[in-house]
Write a protein that holds these residues in place. Structure first.
Motif: not given
Length: 330
Positions: A105-118
């Protein structure tokens, strides 16, 4: 003047869309809406169909379109029991441990949110509360493996990934008194533990006959009493009651359209009166040319749930909703 401009002094107006409909709906969305939500392409299965295999192509198209047209984006959704790959819960033929689930879960959430920081508003958890009266949490692989703690973990991971983002719990039947009280119980418990949840997403999949305006108002007040921001995230007004299974209509009747116009007028009047706590109202579609309700709950039945018809022309519902707004601006 578009719909969103009419409401700029009240709350942001948005629409859900898919990248493959932008060619047809794009100009209409840019004219009438100020934010966009990915209908499906940001859901877990679409973003990460297999562990470590991230596919952002469709989500990128939507985000690129939004930023090109100066639209906000709502992130939907990071954790959901549905449209999530089985790999999230499996280790070979066995279920994963809670620790492995939390790591994935942490990997998925961190990766997706890092992709779209705005992106500043995210539906972190979607539909975790049970509809059944005798159950609190929805039965899912998440709840089987980790109980309620998976919800806490998701919000903590999302906050760690982007501390400036607004994090939402999102659910349907959110105005039903029994489910509303369970959602309040969940959110109150999270807040008491210091879990970083900032708002409630009231989906708003309603119809011409329910929920009552009193139930919607009571839900708004209940969620606002927790100090949370409110966003209406998936608004549509089906022309059919849930138990109505007829499928013979090729177009809406004049009586249906009048009922819909009255209902939208009543709902938006209520929303405007709570503009201090409602940040946005997002329709689960842009116009009647496409809606998920044309396949649900009756497969293949056409529905007409929005303010614009299938040729993107304003319906009577639009006129009622915007006429009141113009009068208030005088």
């Amino acid at each position: 003047m578009g719909l969103a401009s009419m409401y700029e002094d009240y709350f942001r107006i948005g629409a859900a869309c898919a990248p493959d409909r932008l060619d047809k709906q794009g100009m209409h969305i840019a004219e009438h809406y100020r934010s966009i939500t990915a209908e499906n392409c940001m859901k877990p299965m679409e973003i990460q169909p297999a562990e470590g295999l991230f596919d952002f192509r469709q989500a990128d198209k939507l985000v690129d379109y939004a930023f090109e047209h100066q639209l906000d984006v709502r992130g939907h959704t990071l954790v959901w029991h549905n449209q999530t790959g089985e790999w999230m819960f499996k280790d070979g033929n066995n279920h994963v441990t809670k620790e492995t689930l939390f790591s994935r879960m942490k990997t998925h959430i961190a990766t997706v949110m890092a992709r779209y920081p705005l992106i500043k508003s995210w539906d972190v958890i979607n539909e975790a509360i049970a509809d059944e009266d005798n159950r609190f949490l929805r039965e899912s692989m998440y709840s089987r493996i980790a109980g309620e703690s998976y919800i806490e973990h998701a919000f903590e991971c999302a906050h760690e990934a982007n501390q400036s983002a607004n994090l939402f719990y999102n659910d349907y039947n959110e105005s039903d008194p029994k489910k509303r009280d369970k959602i309040v119980r969940l959110l109150k418990g999270l807040l008491e533990k210091g879990i970083p949840v900032h708002g409630i997403g009231m989906q708003g999949h309603w119809n011409l006959y329910g929920p009552s305006i009193e139930e919607i108002q009571a839900a708004i007040e209940a969620y606002a009493s927790l100090g949370l921001r409110i966003e209406v995230t998936e608004l549509d007004l089906s022309l059919f009651d849930w138990n109505d299974r007829r499928c013979d209509l090729l177009e809406p009747t004049s009586e249906m359209l009048e009922l819909q116009a009255n209902r939208y007028d009543e709902i938006f009047s209520l929303f405007r009166s709570y503009k201090d706590v409602i940040d946005s109202v997002t329709f689960w579609g842009a116009a009647d040319d496409y809606t998920w309700l044309s396949d649900f709950p009756v497969k293949g039945r056409k529905n007409w749930p929005f303010l614009f018809d299938d040729r993107f022309q304003p319906k009577e519902s639009y006129k009622r909703v915007t006429h009141f707004s113009r009068l208030e601006r005088v």
